[in-house]
Design an enzyme around this catalytic site. Structure first.
Site, PDB file in Angstrom:
ATOM      1  N   GLY A  15       0.796  -1.230   0.000  1.00 15.00           N
ATOM      2  CA  GLY A  15       0.000   0.000   0.000  1.00 15.00           C
ATOM      3  C   GLY A  15       0.824   1.273   0.000  1.00 15.00           C
ATOM      4  N   ASN A  17       1.528   3.030  -2.602  1.00 14.55           N
ATOM      5  CA  ASN A  17       0.801   3.983  -3.459  1.00 14.55           C
ATOM      6  C   ASN A  17      -0.396   4.575  -2.714  1.00 14.55           C
ATOM      7  OD1 ASN A  17       1.816   4.327  -6.345  1.00 14.55           O
ATOM      8  ND2 ASN A  17       2.029   2.118  -6.018  1.00 14.55           N
ATOM      9  N   MET A  93      -4.076  -7.052  -6.787  1.00 13.57           N
ATOM     10  CA  MET A  93      -3.588  -8.119  -7.657  1.00 13.57           C
ATOM     11  C   MET A  93      -4.682  -9.118  -8.048  1.00 13.57           C
ATOM     12  SD  MET A  93      -0.795  -6.830  -8.087  1.00 13.57           S
ATOM     13  CE  MET A  93       0.880  -7.334  -8.353  1.00 13.57           C
ATOM     14  N   ARG A  94      -5.827  -8.602  -8.453  1.00  8.54           N
ATOM     15  CA  ARG A  94      -6.882  -9.465  -8.983  1.00  8.54           C
ATOM     16  C   ARG A  94      -7.304  -8.918 -10.340  1.00  8.54           C
ATOM     17  NH1 ARG A  94      -7.034 -14.085  -7.018  1.00  8.54           N
ATOM     18  NH2 ARG A  94      -9.112 -14.398  -7.869  1.00  8.54           N
ATOM     19  N   ASN A 110      -5.932   2.559 -12.664  1.00  7.73           N
ATOM     20  CA  ASN A 110      -4.988   1.544 -12.169  1.00  7.73           C
ATOM     21  C   ASN A 110      -3.575   2.058 -12.374  1.00  7.73           C
ATOM     22  OD1 ASN A 110      -4.028  -1.079 -11.344  1.00  7.73           O
ATOM     23  ND2 ASN A 110      -3.618  -1.534 -13.507  1.00  7.73           N
ATOM     24  N   HIS A 112       0.404   0.697 -12.998  1.00  6.74           N
ATOM     25  CA  HIS A 112       1.150  -0.495 -13.425  1.00  6.74           C
ATOM     26  C   HIS A 112       2.636  -0.148 -13.522  1.00  6.74           C
ATOM     27  CE1 HIS A 112       1.881  -4.332 -15.257  1.00  6.74           C
ATOM     28  NE2 HIS A 112       2.603  -3.713 -16.182  1.00  6.74           N
ATOM     29  N   ASP A 148      -4.491  -4.449 -18.243  1.00  7.13           N
ATOM     30  CA  ASP A 148      -3.556  -3.327 -18.411  1.00  7.13           C
ATOM     31  C   ASP A 148      -3.616  -2.717 -19.809  1.00  7.13           C
ATOM     32  OD1 ASP A 148      -2.684  -3.720 -15.764  1.00  7.13           O
ATOM     33  OD2 ASP A 148      -1.205  -5.194 -16.398  1.00  7.13           O
ATOM     34  N   GLN A 176       8.579   6.875  -8.696  1.00  9.83           N
ATOM     35  CA  GLN A 176       7.826   7.657  -9.690  1.00  9.83           C
ATOM     36  C   GLN A 176       6.331   7.347  -9.630  1.00  9.83           C
ATOM     37  OE1 GLN A 176       9.474  10.075 -10.890  1.00  9.83           O
ATOM     38  NE2 GLN A 176      11.371   9.204 -10.075  1.00  9.83           N
TER      39      GLN A 176
HETATM   40  C1  GAR Z   1       3.192  -1.328  -7.429  1.00  7.60           C
HETATM   41  O1  GAR Z   1       4.467  -1.354  -8.001  1.00  7.60           O
HETATM   42  C2  GAR Z   1       2.124  -1.393  -8.497  1.00  7.60           C
HETATM   43  O2  GAR Z   1       2.462  -0.686  -9.671  1.00  7.60           O
HETATM   44  C3  GAR Z   1       2.095  -2.878  -8.760  1.00  7.60           C
HETATM   45  O3  GAR Z   1       2.149  -3.448  -7.487  1.00  7.60           O
HETATM   46  C4  GAR Z   1       2.912  -2.595  -6.623  1.00  7.60           C
HETATM   47  C5  GAR Z   1       2.106  -2.315  -5.392  1.00  7.60           C
HETATM   48  O4  GAR Z   1       2.863  -1.597  -4.468  1.00  7.60           O
HETATM   49  N1  GAR Z   1       0.917  -3.265  -9.476  1.00  7.60           N
HETATM   50  C6  GAR Z   1       0.909  -4.208 -10.414  1.00  7.60           C
HETATM   51  O5  GAR Z   1       1.895  -4.875 -10.702  1.00  7.60           O
HETATM   52  C7  GAR Z   1      -0.420  -4.418 -11.079  1.00  7.60           C
HETATM   53  N2  GAR Z   1      -0.270  -5.228 -12.254  1.00  7.60           N
HETATM   54  P1  GAR Z   1       2.178  -0.872  -3.244  1.00  7.60           P
HETATM   55  O6  GAR Z   1       1.238  -1.895  -2.600  1.00  7.60           O
HETATM   56  O7  GAR Z   1       3.333  -0.537  -2.338  1.00  7.60           O
HETATM   57  O8  GAR Z   1       1.444   0.337  -3.748  1.00  7.60           O
END
Ligand code: GAR
Length: 218
Positions: A15, A17, A93-94, A110, A112, A148, A176
């Site tokens: 989490g 982000n 991740m679903r 979303n 990525h 995606d 970033q």
């Molecule tokens: C992030 O890097 C996000 O871009 C990626 O999972 C991570 C979650 O980090 N998402 C994917 O790969 C989706 N296909 P976080 O839980 O620290 O935000």
């Protein structure tokens, strides 16, 4: 309670982000507040982050449902009740079905960890390393019914170095991500995004002067 529009954030893991979005909201950098955090995993650290900021949380485990559509229908039900105007997937991740995507047209975004359309799905940084690209980055996009594949809102670019590992590259990209996710949310609530087919038109965008980067810089 503030009368700012509410967003919901869906997480499965750390989490970070989500944290960047909460921080941006608390600093007044985005004109909305996180009103709900949903996780499909009980042990997602994102839930702890939400609670620290007094944000309501829900756990909806995909394992409790007989199929993807049933799981998605439950998410839709909770999200409708929350009154969220924007739904942000942040390391959720679903893969979501049309049941979910069609419930909130052009209101789901979303993030990525790759420069889409390159390296969709899981392990974006590892895919970029394995392919041997010199630049990678991250993408915030509207969700459509593919994996995606939705219209791109913001991308951030980072170099890939020869001594990178999956972890060092993912960490460089993540820095970033924390910048572009709040940016995309701000543009959304400022009403500056218009979807035109595959393209997202952004109102009032300055050009980046003399944009040219190369790697290696030899
Ligand atoms: C992030 O890097 C996000 O871009 C990626 O999972 C991570 C979650 O980090 N998402 C994917 O790969 C989706 N296909 P976080 O839980 O620290 O935000």
């Amino acid at each position: 309670m503030s009368d700012k529009p509410v967003i919901a954030v869906l997480v499965s893991g750390s989490g970070s982000n989500l944290q960047a979005i909460i921080d941006a909201s608390e600093r007044g950098e985005i004109p909305c507040r996180v009103g709900l955090v949903i996780s499909n995993k009980t042990d997602a650290y994102g839930l702890v982050r939400a609670k620290k900021h007094g944000i309501p949380t829900e756990v909806v485990s995909h394992k409790d449902f007989s199929g993807r559509e049933e799981f998605d229908a439950r998410l839709v039900e909770i999200l409708r009740k929350s009154g969220a105007e924007l739904i942000c997937l942040a390391g959720f991740m679903r893969v979501l079905t049309p049941v979910f995507v069609r419930a909130f047209p052009n209101r789901i975004i979303n993030i990525h960890p790759a420069l889409l359309p390159s390296f969709p799905g899981t392990h974006g940084p590892r895919q970029a390393l394995d392919y041997g690209v010199r630049f990678s980055g991250c993408t915030v996009h509207f969700l459509d019914e593919g994996v995606d594949t939705g219209p791109v809102i913001v991308q951030g670019v980072v170099p890939v170095y020869c001594d990178d590992t999956e972890d060092t590259l993912a960490a460089r990209i993540l820095v970033q991500e924390h910048r572009i996710y709040p940016m995309a949310i701000r543009l959304f609530f400022q009403g500056r995004l218009r979807i035109d087919g595959r393209r997202v038109m952004v109102d009032g965008l300055p050009r980046i002067p003399e944009f040219f980067h190369r790697n290696p810089d030899a």
